[in-house]
Design an enzyme around this catalytic site. Structure first.
Site, PDB file in Angstrom:
ATOM      1  N   HIS A  33       0.848  -1.203   0.000  1.00  0.00           N
ATOM      2  CA  HIS A  33       0.000   0.000   0.000  1.00  0.00           C
ATOM      3  C   HIS A  33       0.870   1.234   0.000  1.00  0.00           C
ATOM      4  O   HIS A  33       1.974   1.242   0.536  1.00  0.00           O
ATOM      5  CB  HIS A  33      -0.965   0.010   1.190  1.00  0.00           C
ATOM      6  CG  HIS A  33      -0.319  -0.157   2.533  1.00  0.00           C
ATOM      7  ND1 HIS A  33       0.085  -1.387   3.001  1.00  0.00           N
ATOM      8  CD2 HIS A  33       0.006   0.737   3.489  1.00  0.00           C
ATOM      9  CE1 HIS A  33       0.622  -1.240   4.197  1.00  0.00           C
ATOM     10  NE2 HIS A  33       0.601   0.042   4.529  1.00  0.00           N
TER      11      HIS A  33
ATOM     12  N   HIS B 261       0.709   5.199   1.077  1.00  0.00           N
ATOM     13  CA  HIS B 261       0.010   6.252   1.806  1.00  0.00           C
ATOM     14  C   HIS B 261       0.115   7.546   1.001  1.00  0.00           C
ATOM     15  O   HIS B 261       1.213   7.916   0.556  1.00  0.00           O
ATOM     16  CB  HIS B 261       0.677   6.509   3.159  1.00  0.00           C
ATOM     17  CG  HIS B 261       0.709   5.346   4.103  1.00  0.00           C
ATOM     18  ND1 HIS B 261      -0.109   5.267   5.212  1.00  0.00           N
ATOM     19  CD2 HIS B 261       1.487   4.231   4.128  1.00  0.00           C
ATOM     20  CE1 HIS B 261       0.167   4.151   5.869  1.00  0.00           C
ATOM     21  NE2 HIS B 261       1.127   3.497   5.237  1.00  0.00           N
TER      22      HIS B 261
HETATM   23  P1  AMP Z   1       1.433   0.518   7.508  1.00  0.00           P
HETATM   24  O1  AMP Z   1       1.651   0.804   8.985  1.00  0.00           O
HETATM   25  O2  AMP Z   1       2.314   1.277   6.596  1.00  0.00           O
HETATM   26  O3  AMP Z   1       1.401  -0.968   7.249  1.00  0.00           O
HETATM   27  O4  AMP Z   1      -0.014   1.100   7.204  1.00  0.00           O
HETATM   28  C1  AMP Z   1      -1.195   0.427   7.490  1.00  0.00           C
HETATM   29  C2  AMP Z   1      -2.251   1.475   7.575  1.00  0.00           C
HETATM   30  O5  AMP Z   1      -3.507   0.843   7.491  1.00  0.00           O
HETATM   31  C3  AMP Z   1      -2.256   2.291   8.882  1.00  0.00           C
HETATM   32  O6  AMP Z   1      -2.078   3.667   8.588  1.00  0.00           O
HETATM   33  C4  AMP Z   1      -3.635   1.993   9.469  1.00  0.00           C
HETATM   34  O7  AMP Z   1      -4.207   3.106  10.133  1.00  0.00           O
HETATM   35  C5  AMP Z   1      -4.427   1.578   8.253  1.00  0.00           C
HETATM   36  N1  AMP Z   1      -5.562   0.711   8.498  1.00  0.00           N
HETATM   37  C6  AMP Z   1      -5.616  -0.383   9.293  1.00  0.00           C
HETATM   38  N2  AMP Z   1      -6.837  -0.940   9.248  1.00  0.00           N
HETATM   39  C7  AMP Z   1      -7.575  -0.186   8.383  1.00  0.00           C
HETATM   40  C8  AMP Z   1      -8.926  -0.233   7.918  1.00  0.00           C
HETATM   41  N3  AMP Z   1      -9.767  -1.203   8.298  1.00  0.00           N
HETATM   42  N4  AMP Z   1      -9.345   0.715   7.061  1.00  0.00           N
HETATM   43  C9  AMP Z   1      -8.500   1.702   6.667  1.00  0.00           C
HETATM   44  N5  AMP Z   1      -7.216   1.806   7.064  1.00  0.00           N
HETATM   45  C10 AMP Z   1      -6.770   0.884   7.917  1.00  0.00           C
END
Ligand code: AMP
Ligand code: ZN
Length: 113
Positions: free
Chosen positions: A99, A101
């Site tokens: 993903h 950001h």
């Molecule tokens: P990372 O820490 O780079 O793996 O980013 C994962 C991101 O996913 C974090 O910023 C979380 O806040 C986000 N996240 C986790 N669960 C969900 C969800 N159900 N819907 C939207 N974002 C989410």
């Protein structure tokens, strides 16, 4: 991947606030925003992280980077934004589905470590 949170979001079994979707890519709002605009852009196909990008699947990454400016424009991020992908434990990756950001809507701090 049956136990992957973002695959479940792609399937629709976990809800999300979608901002963009096509046949290869989904973008939705981060559930815990770190900036006024915080969107995640993911390939619909499961790739674990940047380390999982190969010659066979890198087309979707190119496509994501075509879509990101469209999302940024729709979100009115004309003053700039940051694109981040955390890869692995030292970067704090918590969801093991590739993903990107998109962070914007304010002057972002510059520290990276
Ligand atoms: P990372 O820490 O780079 O793996 O980013 C994962 C991101 O996913 C974090 O910023 C979380 O806040 C986000 N996240 C986790 N669960 C969900 C969800 N159900 N819907 C939207 N974002 C989410
Ligand atoms: Zn997945």
């Amino acid at each position: 991947m049956s136990n992957c949170l973002f695959c479940k979001i792609v399937e629709g079994s976990i809800p999300s606030t979608k901002v963009y979707e096509d046949d290869m890519v989904l973008a939705f709002r981060d559930i815990a925003p770190q900036a006024p605009t915080h969107i995640l852009v993911i390939p619909k196909a499961h790739i674990p992280s940047v380390n999982g990008v190969t010659a066979e699947n890198s087309g979707v990454v190119a496509h994501i980077f075509e879509v990101i400016p469209q999302i940024a424009a729709a979100e009115k991020l004309a003053n700039g934004y940051r694109v981040v992908s955390n890869c692995g434990d030292d970067a704090g990756q918590t969801v093991h589905h590739l993903h990107f950001h998109i962070l914007g809507g304010k002057k972002l701090a510059l520290e990276m470590a």
